[in-house]
Motif scaffolding. Structure first.
Motif, PDB file in Angstrom:
ATOM      1  N   PRO A  17       0.813  -1.114  -0.153  1.00  8.35           N
ATOM      2  CA  PRO A  17      -0.009  -0.037   0.008  1.00  8.35           C
ATOM      3  C   PRO A  17       0.966   1.210  -0.065  1.00  8.35           C
ATOM      4  O   PRO A  17       0.484   2.272  -0.379  1.00  8.35           O
ATOM      5  N   GLY A  18       2.149   1.298   0.688  1.00 18.58           N
ATOM      6  CA  GLY A  18       2.978   2.303   0.695  1.00 18.58           C
ATOM      7  C   GLY A  18       4.442   1.636   0.302  1.00 18.58           C
ATOM      8  O   GLY A  18       4.608   0.508   0.398  1.00 18.58           O
TER       9      GLY A  18
ATOM     10  N   ARG B 232       0.619  -5.490   4.148  1.00 17.12           N
ATOM     11  CA  ARG B 232      -0.045  -5.454   2.950  1.00 17.12           C
ATOM     12  C   ARG B 232      -1.504  -5.693   2.729  1.00 17.12           C
ATOM     13  O   ARG B 232      -2.474  -5.116   2.126  1.00 17.12           O
ATOM     14  N   GLU B 233      -2.059  -6.783   3.793  1.00 12.13           N
ATOM     15  CA  GLU B 233      -3.419  -7.078   3.521  1.00 12.13           C
ATOM     16  C   GLU B 233      -4.301  -6.244   4.469  1.00 12.13           C
ATOM     17  O   GLU B 233      -5.705  -6.188   4.070  1.00 12.13           O
ATOM     18  N   ASN B 234      -3.634  -5.195   5.360  1.00 11.98           N
ATOM     19  CA  ASN B 234      -4.661  -4.584   6.174  1.00 11.98           C
ATOM     20  C   ASN B 234      -4.520  -3.162   6.147  1.00 11.98           C
ATOM     21  O   ASN B 234      -5.472  -2.357   6.830  1.00 11.98           O
ATOM     22  N   ALA B 235      -3.383  -2.793   5.594  1.00  8.41           N
ATOM     23  CA  ALA B 235      -3.243  -1.258   5.435  1.00  8.41           C
ATOM     24  C   ALA B 235      -3.943  -0.547   4.502  1.00  8.41           C
ATOM     25  O   ALA B 235      -4.511  -1.177   3.493  1.00  8.41           O
ATOM     26  N   ASN B 236      -4.442   0.720   4.796  1.00 10.62           N
ATOM     27  CA  ASN B 236      -5.060   1.409   3.801  1.00 10.62           C
ATOM     28  C   ASN B 236      -4.196   1.954   2.778  1.00 10.62           C
ATOM     29  O   ASN B 236      -2.945   1.844   2.771  1.00 10.62           O
ATOM     30  N   TRP B 237      -4.712   2.339   1.309  1.00 10.41           N
ATOM     31  CA  TRP B 237      -3.759   2.486   0.351  1.00 10.41           C
ATOM     32  C   TRP B 237      -2.951   3.893   0.702  1.00 10.41           C
ATOM     33  O   TRP B 237      -3.756   4.847   1.017  1.00 10.41           O
ATOM     34  N   LEU B 238      -1.921   3.796   0.309  1.00  9.25           N
ATOM     35  CA  LEU B 238      -0.965   4.709   0.606  1.00  9.25           C
ATOM     36  C   LEU B 238      -0.666   5.358   2.248  1.00  9.25           C
ATOM     37  O   LEU B 238      -0.060   6.165   2.558  1.00  9.25           O
ATOM     38  N   GLU B 239      -1.216   4.205   2.989  1.00  9.03           N
ATOM     39  CA  GLU B 239      -1.003   4.322   4.493  1.00  9.03           C
ATOM     40  C   GLU B 239       0.409   3.743   4.871  1.00  9.03           C
ATOM     41  O   GLU B 239       0.712   2.393   4.622  1.00  9.03           O
ATOM     42  N   ARG B 240       1.544   4.517   5.301  1.00  5.78           N
ATOM     43  CA  ARG B 240       2.669   3.926   5.810  1.00  5.78           C
ATOM     44  C   ARG B 240       2.482   3.364   6.886  1.00  5.78           C
ATOM     45  O   ARG B 240       1.805   3.371   7.571  1.00  5.78           O
ATOM     46  N   THR B 241       3.892   2.452   7.173  1.00  2.12           N
ATOM     47  CA  THR B 241       3.762   1.601   8.528  1.00  2.12           C
ATOM     48  C   THR B 241       3.679   2.723   9.787  1.00  2.12           C
ATOM     49  O   THR B 241       3.221   2.439  10.695  1.00  2.12           O
ATOM     50  N   TYR B 242       4.071   3.969   9.669  1.00  2.00           N
ATOM     51  CA  TYR B 242       4.148   4.721  10.659  1.00  2.00           C
ATOM     52  C   TYR B 242       2.967   5.049  11.054  1.00  2.00           C
ATOM     53  O   TYR B 242       2.750   5.522  12.238  1.00  2.00           O
ATOM     54  N   ALA B 243       2.063   5.182  10.044  1.00  2.00           N
ATOM     55  CA  ALA B 243       0.393   5.431  10.599  1.00  2.00           C
ATOM     56  C   ALA B 243      -0.086   4.045  10.797  1.00  2.00           C
ATOM     57  O   ALA B 243      -1.046   4.027  11.658  1.00  2.00           O
ATOM     58  N   PHE B 244       0.039   3.156  10.216  1.00  2.00           N
ATOM     59  CA  PHE B 244      -0.421   1.591  10.341  1.00  2.00           C
ATOM     60  C   PHE B 244      -0.345   1.112  11.790  1.00  2.00           C
ATOM     61  O   PHE B 244      -1.300   0.753  12.295  1.00  2.00           O
TER      62      PHE B 244
END
Length: 819
Positions: free
Chosen positions: A670-671, A741-753
């Motif tokens: 996603p990011g 990859r399966e659960n983050a929103n599109w363009l959501e980096r891991t620092y937000a996820f």
């Protein structure tokens, strides 16, 4: 009949807002707009949020290019008007071209005031290296790029802009000093005691503040090394930001013989004195001796000008503005209105001060009416105070009720009691009536109303008031905006539901998703890239590729630059290379006259300025795999030299980094996913601030951190777990990345996820297998790994005939992200 020709000089907030007001009154003009900057119209107030990393550039643009096109407006960006000929009714650009007008609006705004400081400029170069103004988007970008590689910043100017710059720079440098020539901060808006209270709060944020500090010299021969003050003190720094105030930008008017004092002199209809067909609006004007540097007066001026120009109200008149502001300055709530201190003997002054808590309140009352107020740290009563100031309301006899809830006016004026013409959003000039009208028009979501009116899209302090008004206007029937949960804007489904539907229907192409899951089958260009990434993650080598679903970077496997050329970054696993590779890169760069060869922050080599048609040949001659420096995917693994060479190393970070990159190279997400492995807690590879970072610790163990960032957002990663072997690191890395990859929103980096899900919950799933899905995550990742193919191999067999066809060079045109 030919439309009258309306020319607007200036595409900033005042000029664009005036056009919006003219269009709202059905003004019938052939409109041409000239703007200095190579962009459309953006919210300058939000630049401090871009600097601080809490807002991206796309979020600050007010009108995209389609708005100009849809309204028949001809927009010339990057074009400066040099002079106006009122007799010939023409404006002349610096390139010599002439444009005729019937009516003209000057909306040139303001320019930064740069104090006469020795060494601030370099001959022939503009500002000295390391010195920046803070006024435009380009200023902000340049400041961010430069500050990232430097340590100590000095901000000259302790007004609103200087404070915001200082706060934003804390995200990029280790130490910030704020220098203010006057005796207290924000001296234009606050009295001395209020300024001192604000200073204590700002210092608690870690910003060093020096008042009565007159800067006399910028030190450093080739780049900034410090500043010198009038009292002889020197302050070491390598970045200097000038935020010492603004001045009306009246240069084009002055050069054209138009009357200018402090600003362009206008009458109550916003007409330039002596020129009935020329108007001026915004920060460039002087009205009744006053100039304004806040946005609320600009909106009032724009309405009067539009009323008069369109004939909607020929008697419309601007009588000046009663300026009242409520701001969040460097994280501190501040409100100011009217005068700061008593001016007459019979003026009443009410003051409350609690320095330990950073609270200061001061009111000035004359003849029973509020004529001035200063609030720092506690602005809960500001809504009533602003109404009392603006409308001359009667005040309670117990003046303490103006500051505290003692049975007097409530801290928040209810939406029902708020007059319709109350300006709710000062940044964008949105009234209560405009919000209510939008709700009555059928929009009953808070985000929908904010999108439609722009309320809350500036500094954001009015969002809670907007929400209350929307809830009141909707009669308790506020709806949740379903779009907020959609994975991509063009498919009305949250990610879990979307993935289930894709599997149920066996959808393996982007077009099939639109055809099956979107009512009417309407395709949405903004959604294609996110869907392509999702489908490839889900189906691996079964994914049916459609080239129009890819962004240009993904179509040609290189990162497009502003001039239409591309950058080429070959893979160097773990940042390790060989003399043979280096010689090959050098030979290719020299043979093809590559304009720039640059070392990247990810320990790679970047060849910049490569034309699209040369990409296959350069890839072939390099004979190295793609480094994926262009995609929303696994990027690089940064490593230190580890225990083989470093005397502090306790783990073989290089070998582990190479192993990780070999396994997960090119995996879509996603990011972006940036990794690092460091051989000891000294953290030379910056593993603590990567999407996933691995740190070797004593005893042959490895700590795994997730959710770190060190770009526009800075965040230390959370400790996921500590393991004993490199194999465990490889397995848990793949499992975490697959879960992301399966659960983050599109363009959501891991620092937000990671903060959104919670590190404890992620640990339960990835490490403890509490949900029993670890095997499924591992299998899904293994399938993606097995489907990997080096995209640079397409050099031998282009997917489409035009994949690497020569493209036209890009020229500077309006570069407006969609709001």
């Amino acid at each position: 009949m030919q439309q009258p020709r309306l020319v607007v000089i200036g595409n900033g907030m005042a000029g664009a807002r005036t056009l919006e007001e003219i269009l709202a009154r059905d003004g019938d003009f052939a409109v041409t707009v000239f703007g200095d900057e190579p962009y459309g119209n953006y919210n300058r107030i939000m630049l401090s949020n871009v600097l601080a990393g809490v807002e991206d550039e796309a979020g600050i643009f007010l009108n995209d290019l389609s708005w100009y096109a849809d309204n028949g407006i001809t927009l010339h960006t990057g074009t400066r008007i040099a002079r106006i000929d009122p007799r010939a009714r023409q404006v002349y650009a610096e390139d010599g071209t002439a444009t005729p007008y019937d009516k003209l609006i000057i909306a040139t705004g303001s320019t930064p005031w740069v104090p006469p400081i020795k060494g601030i400029h370099s001959p022939g170069r503009g500002y000295h290296q390391g010195v920046f103004a803070f006024r435009t988007l380009d200023d902000t970008r340049a400041m961010i790029r430069y500050a990232r590689d430097h340590e100590r910043a000095v901000v000259i100017g302790g007004g609103l802009l200087g404070l915001e710059a200082a706060r934003g720079l804390q995200n990029h440098v280790s130490h910030v000093t704020l220098l203010h020539a006057m005796g207290h901060l924000m001296n234009t808006q606050l009295d001395a005691q209020g300024g001192a209270t604000l200073q204590r709060s700002v210092e608690q944020l870690g910003i060093e503040v020096i008042t009565d500090a007159m800067t006399t010299e910028i030190l450093g021969k080739h780049a900034v090394t410090g500043v010198k003050l009038a009292d002889g003190r020197t302050i070491a720094c390598d970045v200097v930001v000038i935020a010492a105030g603004i001045r009306p930008n009246a240069a084009v008017a002055q050069a054209s013989g138009i009357e200018v004092d402090r600003g362009i002199v206008v009458d109550d209809q916003m007409r330039v004195r002596g020129e009935p067909d020329i108007y001026a609006v915004g920060e460039c004007v002087q009205h009744r001796g006053e100039v304004y540097g806040l946005v609320a007066p600009l909106w009032e001026q724009a309405k009067v000008l539009a009323d008069h120009l369109t004939g909607r109200d020929p008697e419309a008149a601007y009588h000046g503005s009663r300026v009242a502001t409520k701001l969040k300055v460097a994280g501190v709530d501040v409100a100011a209105m009217g005068i700061q201190e008593a001016e007459r003997e019979d003026d009443e002054t009410v003051v409350f001060s609690e320095p330990r808590k950073g609270v200061y309140k001061s009111l000035v009352i004359r003849d029973g009416r509020l004529i001035g107020a200063t609030l720092v740290g506690d602005v809960r009563k500001v809504a009533f105070l602003m109404q009392a100031f603006d409308r001359g309301l009667a005040l309670p006899e117990d003046r303490a009720e103006l500051m505290f809830d003692l049975g007097g006016p409530p801290a928040e004026v209810s939406a029902a009691d708020m007059p319709d013409d109350t300006q709710v959003c000062n940044c964008n000039g949105v009234s209560k009536a405009a919000l209510v009208k939008t709700v009555q028009g059928g929009c009953k979501t808070v985000t929908g109303v904010m999108d439609a009116t722009r309320a809350g899209k500036g500094c954001g302090t009015c969002k809670s008031v907007v929400q209350r008004i929307v809830e009141w206007a909707a009669g308790g029937e506020v709806e949740e905006d379903p779009r907020a949960s959609w994975y991509v804007p063009g498919v009305p489904m949250p990610k879990p539901e979307l993935m289930r539907a894709i599997r149920t229907h066996g959808l393996k192409s982007v077009s099939s998703v639109f055809a099956t899951l979107v009512p009417g089958g309407e395709e949405d260009a903004k959604s294609k890239m996110g869907l392509a990434s999702l489908l490839k993650m889900m189906w691996g080598d079964e994914y049916e590729d459609e080239r129009d679903a890819r962004f240009i970077n993904d179509r040609v496997h290189a990162n497009i630059q502003r001039d239409g050329t591309f950058s080429v970054v070959p893979q160097m696993k773990g940042g390790v290379t060989t003399p043979a590779q280096l010689m090959r890169i050098a030979e290719v760069a020299e043979r093809h006259s590559v304009p720039m060869v640059k070392l990247t922050g990810g320990q790679r080599i970047d060849l910049l300025g490569v034309p699209k048609e040369k990409l296959p040949q350069i890839w072939s001659e390099l004979d190295m795999p793609s480094g994926y420096a262009y995609a929303k995917s696994f990027r690089t693994v940064k490593t230190c030299v580890g225990q083989d060479f470093c005397r502090f190393g306790v783990g073989d970070s290089t070998a582990l980094g190479i192993a990780l990159e070999e396994r997960y190279q090119g995996i879509e997400g996603p990011g972006k996913m940036k990794l690092a492995v460091t051989g000891c807690p000294r953290n030379c590879a910056e593993a603590y601030v990567k999407d996933l970072g691995v740190v070797a610790v004593d005893g042959g163990r490895w700590e795994i951190y997730v959710g770190g960032a060190a770009g526009a957002h800075v965040r230390k990663g959370d400790l996921l777990t500590t393991v004993s072997t490199a194999d465990e690191v490889v397995t848990l890395t793949g499992r975490f990345l697959q879960y992301y990859r399966e659960n983050a929103n599109w363009l959501e980096r891991t620092y937000a996820f990671v903060p959104r899900i919670g590190i404890e919950r992620i640990r339960e799933i990835v490490v403890d297998d509490a949900d029993g899905i670890a095997a499924d995550l591992d299998a899904a990742m293994a399938a993606s790994v097995a489907a990997y193919a080096d995209p640079w191999k397409e050099r031998d067999a282009p997917v489409t005939p035009g994949q690497f066809r020569t493209s036209l060079p890009l020229v500077v045109l309006p570069q407006v992200p969609v709001r």
